[in-house]
Design an enzyme around this catalytic site. Structure first.
Site, PDB file in Angstrom:
ATOM      1  N   GLY A   1      -2.104  12.056   8.799  1.00 17.99           N
ATOM      2  CA  GLY A   1      -1.636  10.692   8.574  1.00 17.99           C
ATOM      3  C   GLY A   1      -2.600   9.949   7.678  1.00 17.99           C
ATOM      4  N   SER A   2      -2.677   8.661   7.867  1.00 22.74           N
ATOM      5  CA  SER A   2      -3.483   7.841   6.964  1.00 22.74           C
ATOM      6  C   SER A   2      -4.980   7.994   7.253  1.00 22.74           C
ATOM      7  CB  SER A   2      -3.087   6.371   7.111  1.00 22.74           C
ATOM      8  OG  SER A   2      -3.323   5.937   8.426  1.00 22.74           O
ATOM      9  N   THR A   3      -5.783   7.785   6.231  1.00 22.78           N
ATOM     10  CA  THR A   3      -7.229   7.844   6.390  1.00 22.78           C
ATOM     11  C   THR A   3      -7.705   6.777   7.374  1.00 22.78           C
ATOM     12  OG1 THR A   3      -7.541   8.805   4.200  1.00 22.78           O
ATOM     13  CG2 THR A   3      -9.420   7.629   5.125  1.00 22.78           C
TER      14      THR A   3
ATOM     15  N   VAL B   1      -6.157   5.492  10.068  1.00 21.09           N
ATOM     16  CA  VAL B   1      -5.983   5.932  11.454  1.00 21.09           C
ATOM     17  C   VAL B   1      -6.872   7.146  11.740  1.00 21.09           C
ATOM     18  CG1 VAL B   1      -4.334   6.860  13.128  1.00 21.09           C
ATOM     19  CG2 VAL B   1      -3.672   4.955  11.663  1.00 21.09           C
ATOM     20  N   GLY B   2      -7.036   8.023  10.766  1.00 25.46           N
ATOM     21  CA  GLY B   2      -7.903   9.189  10.933  1.00 25.46           C
ATOM     22  C   GLY B   2      -9.326   8.781  11.304  1.00 25.46           C
TER      23      GLY B   2
ATOM     24  N   CYS C   1       0.906  13.530   0.769  1.00 25.03           N
ATOM     25  CA  CYS C   1      -0.532  13.265   0.797  1.00 25.03           C
ATOM     26  C   CYS C   1      -1.239  13.900  -0.396  1.00 25.03           C
ATOM     27  CB  CYS C   1      -1.127  13.730   2.113  1.00 25.03           C
ATOM     28  SG  CYS C   1      -0.604  15.380   2.596  1.00 25.03           S
TER      29      CYS C   1
ATOM     30  N   GLU D   1      -4.464   5.088  -2.522  1.00 27.71           N
ATOM     31  CA  GLU D   1      -3.251   5.877  -2.307  1.00 27.71           C
ATOM     32  C   GLU D   1      -2.056   4.934  -2.165  1.00 27.71           C
ATOM     33  OE1 GLU D   1      -2.745   7.952   1.540  1.00 27.71           O
ATOM     34  OE2 GLU D   1      -2.075   9.671   0.377  1.00 27.71           O
TER      35      GLU D   1
ATOM     36  N   LYS E   1       3.154  14.501  19.151  1.00 27.94           N
ATOM     37  CA  LYS E   1       3.820  13.222  18.943  1.00 27.94           C
ATOM     38  C   LYS E   1       4.297  13.090  17.503  1.00 27.94           C
ATOM     39  CE  LYS E   1       2.413   9.102  17.807  1.00 27.94           C
ATOM     40  NZ  LYS E   1       3.563   8.691  16.972  1.00 27.94           N
TER      41      LYS E   1
ATOM     42  N   GLU F   1      -6.129  15.650   8.667  1.00 34.55           N
ATOM     43  CA  GLU F   1      -5.464  15.874   7.369  1.00 34.55           C
ATOM     44  C   GLU F   1      -5.034  14.499   6.886  1.00 34.55           C
ATOM     45  OE1 GLU F   1      -5.255  18.801   5.257  1.00 34.55           O
ATOM     46  OE2 GLU F   1      -4.298  19.717   7.001  1.00 34.55           O
TER      47      GLU F   1
END
Ligand code: NAD
Ligand code: MN
Length: 596
Positions: A299-301, A303-304, A365, A508, A247, A331
């Site tokens: 992606g973002s931490t 959402v991770g 990132c 960030e 996706k 990542e």
């Protein structure tokens, strides 16, 4: 293998640096900036001329075919430099994800059983076709994402091809993958270290005595390097014999779908790669799908963490097709330190700093967003940085002279602006080279132009005026180029007088914003550099080899660049510590995530 796009260096050299005026087009005019004499160049436009075809609407790519798009449940992807709609993209539903997973499962047995040299041939073909269609891909990437054409043309697309070439080479050599002695007892299963088949050969022993693919991989990627992230995810997965449901990010789906055309052209078997477009809801449907064996996310931490939780929760029976826990690699974000020692070559370090934080508008990132400079040289570095930054050209990403393009999306620009205003409120000083500082004309920095005040926001705090790098007009045509009226823009800028406790030093920002701090000793540099919940990358500038190795060894970061920054190569593993995630992409290590 990648060299800095030449214009980055030559677009405007200060006469102080080399005494050579590099004239590319138009007129040259010298103008004083503070104590420095800068040479500024007026450019004629150099627009990219290739036109790409874009359909009005796109469906998903499932089972080797583009699904006919429906009007219902679609959204626009825009060009962030013009705000014009490029195409309508389909919002993937749970049913769409279901269909894609079913196709990937169906394709798996044949694909994994294919002789490895045959799988490699497909990857080589994909790589060559990417090279052949490179210009088209670069233009499309720039239109959909806002990144400068020089970067998509000279960095992104060549690296995409290189990644497929590199992993094509691995496909028939997987038995030589050495991933080290397993650290978890479950992998050792009673065997001890180097005596075990894995210890000796590196991969877990399997029924065939040969590395096996994990199965169906769900891959979710961000918008900052849309095509490059496709390559990082797809190439190793396919080389190992996995099938994929990928996706792309909702603002940048077009190049992933163009890659799907390439898969059709090279005759990749149906269902080996499926692409479902959509936003976080589609991503979540992939994460939670029981037919998926492995999730790879960039992606973002924030959402991770959600994904890690969802995968952990589901890790009981039925978590994946074989009832095994789903495998996961993440990542995530970063706040990477970039350390400049006083024995470094300062002019080269300035170029490295620029490359570290203003490459891809800082939407990287691993961006070197915390600049740690040894106290004895901090004034010199700040002045030289300011001078060099005033020459960066912000604007039309399709112009070959552009150094800094558009911010990818409105929400991201809002986030950057939030940090710019919070940073100033907390007391850090913002400098937008060419535009001014938030302390006015008499405070040592460069600007005394009265027009500056008009550009300041009324959001004043403590009597200080806040400045706004997204202002469209420059102080003068000769110093700063004008920004386009439409689109999402932020001029490269930096904060100084930053305390480690300031929000701009901790969080960030993901934009062209640098936080400048000082240190005195090597120990202090290391302590400050590691003082972050992240650990993705770091940079060290010094002329002393011993110092370089000592510092690099003590930095808690997945990648440490020495006397360079933001260099990427498919042979080199990339990944994080702590809240920057786990797992490695690239290199032999990158195969680990895709071998059962
Ligand atoms: P994001 O993490 O929300 O999006 C990344 C991908 O995850 C997209 O494809 C998105 O559709 C998908 N996604 C979103 N929610 C999901 C969910 N619940 N389950 C599964 N997939 C989901 O990133 P963003 O909102 O586009 O950007 C926000 C911030 O993330 C940025 O400001 C930046 O700090 C950071 N970011 C980091 C990277 C990176 O490479 N590390 C890339 C993009 C953004
Ligand atoms: Mn877009």
């Amino acid at each position: 293998m990648w060299s800095r796009p030449s214009g980055f260096l030559t677009s405007s050299m200060s006469s102080e640096h080399n005494g050579v005026k590099n004239v590319q087009a138009g007129s040259v005019e010298a103008r004083g900036i503070g104590q420095h004499a800068a040479t500024t160049i007026t450019y004629a436009p150099a627009p990219e001329t290739v036109k790409v075809e874009i359909s009005q609407r796109y469906g998903h790519f499932i089972g080797g075919e583009f699904v006919t798009p429906r009007d219902k449940g679609s959204f626009a992807t825009i060009n962030p430099a013009t705000e014009a709609t490029l195409a309508m993209i389909s919002q993937g539903s749970e049913q769409d994800v279901d269909a894609a997973v079913a196709c990937a499962r169906k394709a798996l047995p044949k694909w994994r059983a294919l002789p490895a040299t045959e799988r490699a041939k497909y990857l080589f073909r994909i790589a060559r076709r990417i090279q052949e269609r490179a210009r088209e891909l670069a233009v499309l990437e720039t239109m959909d994402s806002g990144k400068p054409i020089r970067e998509s043309r000279d960095v992104d697309v060549p690296l995409v091809a290189a990644h497929f070439f590199y992993y094509a080479g691995w496909a028939d050599k997987l038995e030589y993958v050495r991933l080290g002695t397993p650290s978890t007892p479950s992998l050792r299963e009673g065997r001890s270290g180097m005596d075990s088949p894995r210890g000796a050969r590196g991969y877990p022993e399997t029924a065939r005595g040969y590395p096996e693919p994990v199965g169906v991989c769900g891959q979710i990627i961000p918008w900052n390097f849309p095509l490059m992230m496709c390559a990082w995810k797809l190439a190793p997965a396919l080389a190992c014999g996995n099938t994929v449901v990928l996706k792309p990010a909702e603002t940048t789906s077009l190049t992933a779908l163009r890659l799907a055309e390439i898969f059709q052209e090279v005759g990749l078997p149906d269902g080996v790669v499926n692409i479902v477009t959509g936003d976080g809801r589609t991503g979540s449907a992939i994460v939670n799908h029981p037919g998926i064996d492995k999730i790879a996310f960039t992606g973002s931490t924030e959402v991770g963490k959600k994904i890690a939780l969802a995968v952990a929760r589901a890790s009981g029976a039925g978590a994946s097709p074989k009832g095994r826990p789903k495998k996961l690699t993440l990542e995530l974000g970063g706040k990477s330190p970039h350390i400049i020692f006083d024995d470094a070559s300062i002019d080269q370090a300035i170029e490295g700093i620029i490359q570290g934080i203003y490459f891809n508008q800082g939407e990287v990132c691993c961006a070197g967003s915390r600049l740690l400079v040894q106290e004895s040289i901090i004034e010199e570095v700040r002045k030289k940085l300011e001078l060099r930054m005033a020459s960066l050209r912000v604007g039309d990403p399709l112009d070959k002279n552009t150094d800094v393009g558009a911010i990818n999306n409105k929400a991201q620009l809002d986030r950057i602006n939030y940090y710019l205003s919070e940073g100033q409120k907390e007391g850090a000083r913002l400098c937008v080279p060419g535009l001014g500082t938030n302390l006015g004309s008499n405070m040592g920095s460069n600007m005394g132009a009265p027009s500056l005040r008009e550009g300041r926001s009324s959001d004043a705090n403590d009597g200080k005026m806040l400045i706004d790098p997204s202002r469209s007009e420059g102080v003068s045509n000769h110093v700063l180029n004008q920004l386009p009226k439409k689109g999402y823009w932020c001029r490269p800028c930096f904060f100084y007088d930053v305390q480690p406790s300031h929000i701009v030093a901790r969080e960030e920002i993901f934009g062209p914003v640098l936080a400048l701090m000082s240190f005195r000793t090597v120990e202090e540099a290391i302590t400050k550099a590691n003082n972050t919940p992240y650990g993705l990358a770091a940079g060290v500038w010094t002329n002393k080899g011993s110092k370089m190795f000592e510092v690099a060894g003590k930095l808690k970061a997945g990648v440490v660049w020495c006397n360079t920054y933001n260099r990427f190569d498919p042979t080199s593993p990339f990944g994080g510590y702590k809240e920057s995630g786990f797992g490695r992409e690239g290199g032999m290590q990158g195969l680990g995530a895709y071998i059962a």
